[in-house]
Write a protein that holds these residues in place. Structure first.
Motif, PDB file in Angstrom:
ATOM      1  N   LEU A 219       6.684  27.242 -45.468  1.00  0.00           N
ATOM      2  CA  LEU A 219       7.289  27.051 -46.894  1.00  0.00           C
ATOM      3  C   LEU A 219       8.842  27.326 -46.839  1.00  0.00           C
ATOM      4  N   ASP A 220       9.519  26.331 -46.875  1.00  0.00           N
ATOM      5  CA  ASP A 220      11.066  26.668 -46.775  1.00  0.00           C
ATOM      6  C   ASP A 220      11.645  26.346 -48.253  1.00  0.00           C
ATOM      7  N   GLU A 221      12.586  27.148 -48.613  1.00  0.00           N
ATOM      8  CA  GLU A 221      13.163  26.891 -50.086  1.00  0.00           C
ATOM      9  C   GLU A 221      12.227  27.106 -51.113  1.00  0.00           C
ATOM     10  N   ALA A 222      11.280  28.128 -50.891  1.00  0.00           N
ATOM     11  CA  ALA A 222      10.116  28.349 -51.526  1.00  0.00           C
ATOM     12  C   ALA A 222      10.573  28.309 -53.221  1.00  0.00           C
ATOM     13  N   ASP A 223      11.510  29.050 -53.357  1.00  0.00           N
ATOM     14  CA  ASP A 223      11.888  29.140 -54.865  1.00  0.00           C
ATOM     15  C   ASP A 223      12.403  27.938 -55.559  1.00  0.00           C
ATOM     16  N   GLN A 224      12.881  26.816 -54.914  1.00  0.00           N
ATOM     17  CA  GLN A 224      13.397  25.706 -55.284  1.00  0.00           C
ATOM     18  C   GLN A 224      11.942  24.845 -55.605  1.00  0.00           C
ATOM     19  N   MET A 225      11.001  24.834 -54.676  1.00  0.00           N
ATOM     20  CA  MET A 225       9.861  24.116 -54.698  1.00  0.00           C
ATOM     21  C   MET A 225       9.136  24.530 -56.064  1.00  0.00           C
ATOM     22  N   LEU A 226       9.408  25.881 -56.293  1.00  0.00           N
ATOM     23  CA  LEU A 226       8.630  26.368 -57.678  1.00  0.00           C
ATOM     24  C   LEU A 226       9.463  25.777 -59.031  1.00  0.00           C
ATOM     25  N   ASP A 227      10.820  25.731 -58.892  1.00  0.00           N
ATOM     26  CA  ASP A 227      11.516  25.304 -59.868  1.00  0.00           C
ATOM     27  C   ASP A 227      11.353  23.821 -60.035  1.00  0.00           C
ATOM     28  N   LEU A 228      11.225  23.058 -58.867  1.00  0.00           N
ATOM     29  CA  LEU A 228      10.735  21.555 -59.026  1.00  0.00           C
ATOM     30  C   LEU A 228       9.267  21.364 -59.635  1.00  0.00           C
ATOM     31  N   GLY A 229       8.660  22.190 -59.765  1.00  0.00           N
ATOM     32  CA  GLY A 229       7.347  21.954 -60.146  1.00  0.00           C
ATOM     33  C   GLY A 229       6.152  21.689 -59.112  1.00  0.00           C
ATOM     34  N   PHE A 230       6.359  22.343 -57.889  1.00  0.00           N
ATOM     35  CA  PHE A 230       5.386  21.888 -56.828  1.00  0.00           C
ATOM     36  C   PHE A 230       4.415  22.934 -56.679  1.00  0.00           C
ATOM     37  N   ILE A 231       4.278  24.003 -57.584  1.00  0.00           N
ATOM     38  CA  ILE A 231       3.277  24.713 -57.345  1.00  0.00           C
ATOM     39  C   ILE A 231       1.942  24.567 -57.386  1.00  0.00           C
ATOM     40  N   HIS A 232       1.547  23.503 -57.986  1.00  0.00           N
ATOM     41  CA  HIS A 232       0.221  23.041 -58.360  1.00  0.00           C
ATOM     42  C   HIS A 232      -0.080  22.455 -56.712  1.00  0.00           C
ATOM     43  N   ASP A 233       0.882  21.389 -56.182  1.00  0.00           N
ATOM     44  CA  ASP A 233       0.806  20.884 -55.082  1.00  0.00           C
ATOM     45  C   ASP A 233       0.591  22.082 -53.915  1.00  0.00           C
ATOM     46  N   LEU A 234       1.330  22.838 -53.819  1.00  0.00           N
ATOM     47  CA  LEU A 234       1.273  23.970 -52.796  1.00  0.00           C
ATOM     48  C   LEU A 234      -0.054  24.557 -52.798  1.00  0.00           C
ATOM     49  N   ARG A 235      -0.652  25.000 -53.945  1.00  0.00           N
ATOM     50  CA  ARG A 235      -1.901  25.602 -53.961  1.00  0.00           C
ATOM     51  C   ARG A 235      -2.922  24.614 -53.445  1.00  0.00           C
ATOM     52  N   LYS A 236      -2.696  22.987 -53.635  1.00  0.00           N
ATOM     53  CA  LYS A 236      -3.885  22.304 -53.343  1.00  0.00           C
ATOM     54  C   LYS A 236      -3.922  22.271 -51.664  1.00  0.00           C
ATOM     55  N   ILE A 237      -2.599  22.312 -51.210  1.00  0.00           N
ATOM     56  CA  ILE A 237      -2.277  22.095 -49.747  1.00  0.00           C
ATOM     57  C   ILE A 237      -2.875  23.542 -49.181  1.00  0.00           C
ATOM     58  N   SER A 238      -2.601  24.555 -49.770  1.00  0.00           N
ATOM     59  CA  SER A 238      -3.175  25.821 -49.094  1.00  0.00           C
ATOM     60  C   SER A 238      -4.614  25.783 -48.832  1.00  0.00           C
ATOM     61  N   LYS A 239      -5.341  24.988 -49.490  1.00  0.00           N
ATOM     62  CA  LYS A 239      -6.871  25.044 -49.548  1.00  0.00           C
ATOM     63  C   LYS A 239      -7.157  24.301 -48.536  1.00  0.00           C
ATOM     64  N   MET A 240      -6.239  23.301 -48.066  1.00  0.00           N
ATOM     65  CA  MET A 240      -6.920  22.116 -46.913  1.00  0.00           C
ATOM     66  C   MET A 240      -6.484  22.549 -45.522  1.00  0.00           C
ATOM     67  N   VAL A 241      -5.683  23.938 -45.529  1.00  0.00           N
ATOM     68  CA  VAL A 241      -5.217  24.308 -44.019  1.00  0.00           C
ATOM     69  C   VAL A 241      -6.262  25.400 -43.654  1.00  0.00           C
ATOM     70  N   PRO A 242      -6.411  25.482 -42.339  1.00  0.00           N
ATOM     71  CA  PRO A 242      -7.252  26.555 -41.859  1.00  0.00           C
ATOM     72  C   PRO A 242      -6.771  27.981 -42.465  1.00  0.00           C
ATOM     73  N   ASN A 243      -7.679  28.820 -42.497  1.00  0.00           N
ATOM     74  CA  ASN A 243      -7.263  30.208 -42.777  1.00  0.00           C
ATOM     75  C   ASN A 243      -6.675  31.025 -41.674  1.00  0.00           C
ATOM     76  N   LYS A 244      -7.064  30.449 -40.604  1.00  0.00           N
ATOM     77  CA  LYS A 244      -6.552  31.283 -39.285  1.00  0.00           C
ATOM     78  C   LYS A 244      -5.289  30.267 -38.918  1.00  0.00           C
ATOM     79  N   ARG A 245      -4.015  30.953 -39.395  1.00  0.00           N
ATOM     80  CA  ARG A 245      -2.920  30.068 -39.024  1.00  0.00           C
ATOM     81  C   ARG A 245      -1.975  31.260 -39.151  1.00  0.00           C
ATOM     82  N   GLN A 246      -0.524  30.841 -38.794  1.00  0.00           N
ATOM     83  CA  GLN A 246       0.611  31.752 -38.837  1.00  0.00           C
ATOM     84  C   GLN A 246       1.307  31.070 -40.093  1.00  0.00           C
ATOM     85  N   THR A 247       1.720  31.819 -41.219  1.00  0.00           N
ATOM     86  CA  THR A 247       2.434  31.279 -42.495  1.00  0.00           C
ATOM     87  C   THR A 247       3.717  31.833 -42.566  1.00  0.00           C
TER      88      THR A 247
END
Length: 401
Positions: free
Chosen positions: A155-183
């Motif tokens: 997640l790059d420039e995370a604070d701007q992603m939140l400012d632009l209203g992407f928080i719900h999109d990020l949470r949706k995407i987080s449920k689609m990626v495997p738990n076993k990953r490097q973040t």
């Protein structure tokens, strides 16, 4: 550590970097690369222009190269999310330069471009996908891409992603990626919302930090004109542009409508100008940036869509025609100048209804910005005084106008 080989990168990667002109790691690269190669999750606090893309991109490329199995159709092994089209394209261009001569496949998907073309690009599988969150979800809905094979999430420039209203999109995407990953999460600032996001996304992360939040580049000289209204701002802007005929300027406004209107006015009175904002198509934005980079135009009028992640050398002046609502945005705006060791000048226009915004900016940066003209409103003076602003003698004359 003084070179990339000592950070743990392979000889092939180091040779590629040397050919690209990279010899000494930046502070964030020196801190991040060894820990990422160990597989750690990471929170990186860093402004744009600090070498972040290589800091996260190089270790991911190294780890992908050790497992050369081709990705399946319509999957990706790495997902990098960024808030704007420009930043996505810039990250992808940098990563492509690092993997030149290898079979690794990098794709970028953004809004404002043909989704059908992007769907075709993803068909054969991707090693690294760089995306804006909204367009990624559109492609997932079309079954053009799945995220079950993602091993590395950035997640790059995370604070701007939140400012632009992407928080719900990020949470949706987080449920689609495997738990076993490097973040990895990179952000210029760490408000509570980002800390909460990090706790949801990351496991036992290591934190690296360079350039404390709120600190502008040392070589940016800052000035503020106190004005009564918009006409005063426009007159001062024209005067300054005329007095610096060889300069290259970025002018920031809060709204798309305001940016377009000012751009057309400047063009009408003879300036070589282009605008970049959310109502422009991807092609229009890319053409404007190219014309600015190639010196075909010397004034780029923009909203905060261009305040981060765009590295254009030789910007001499940044004008805050409108002060931003979020103080951190001011730091990112003026960071478009004084890059690569050059000097730069940042000039702000402050109308009476913007006095509070100026106070917030000065509080964040712990300085009092030098007054170039007009009267600072009562109660607008910072109690800490102006010692923090490292303006040099004679600079105020250049700031006037």
């Amino acid at each position: 550590m003084t070179n990339f080989h000592e950070l743990g990168l392979s000889k092939q990667t180091v040779a590629t970097l040397f050919a690209l002109g990279y010899e000494t790691p930046t502070p964030i690269q020196a801190q991040a690369i060894p820990q990422l190669l160990e597989g750690r999750d990471m929170i990186g606090l860093a402004q744009t222009g600090t070498g972040k893309t290589a800091a996260f991109g190089l270790p991911i490329i190294e780890m992908l190269a050790k497992d050369p199995k081709r990705p399946d159709n319509r999957t990706t092994r790495t997902l990098i999310l960024a808030p704007t089209r420009e930043l996505v394209n810039q990250i992808a261009a940098s990563l492509k330069s690092y993997v030149r001569g290898t079979p690794m496949k990098i794709n970028a998907v953004v809004g404002g471009a043909s989704i059908n073309k992007q769907q075709l690009q993803l068909e054969k599988g991707t090693d690294i996908l760089v995306a804006t969150p909204g367009r990624l979800l559109d492609l997932i809905a079309r079954r053009a891409i799945g995220l079950t094979a993602v091993r590395y999430l950035v997640l790059d420039e995370a604070d701007q992603m939140l400012d632009l209203g992407f928080i719900h999109d990020l949470r949706k995407i987080s449920k689609m990626v495997p738990n076993k990953r490097q973040t990895l999460l990179f952000s210029a600032t760490m408000p509570k919302a980002i800390a909460d996001l990090a706790s949801d996304f990351l496991k036992d992360p290591v934190q690296v930090s360079v350039t404390p939040p709120g600190k502008a580049a040392d070589k940016v000289e800052q000035f503020v004109h106190f004005v009564v209204g918009k006409n005063d701002k426009t007159d001062l802007l024209k005067k300054s542009l005329e007095e610096n005929p060889t300069g290259r300027a970025m002018v920031f406004l809060r709204t798309k409508h305001g940016a377009e209107k000012l751009s057309k006015h400047l063009e009408h009175i003879g300036f070589k100008v282009a605008s970049i904002h959310g109502n422009k198509s991807q092609g229009q934005r890319e053409r404007a940036l190219k014309a600015f980079r190639d010196n075909e135009i010397r004034v780029l009028v923009a909203t905060d869509v261009a305040a981060r992640g765009i590295d254009i050398p030789g910007v001499t002046h940044v004008f805050n025609y409108d002060l931003p609502e979020v103080p951190d945005a001011y730091v990112h705006r003026i960071g478009r100048t004084a890059r690569a060791g050059r000097d730069g000048i940042a000039i702000a226009f402050c109308a009476p209804d913007e006095a509070r915004l100026l106070r917030d900016i000065e509080r964040l940066m712990n300085i009092e910005i030098t007054t170039a003209s007009g009267e600072r409103p009562e109660g607008g003076r910072q109690p800490r005084g102006g010692a923090g602003n490292n303006n040099r003698g004679g600079a105020a004359n250049r700031g006037r106008g």
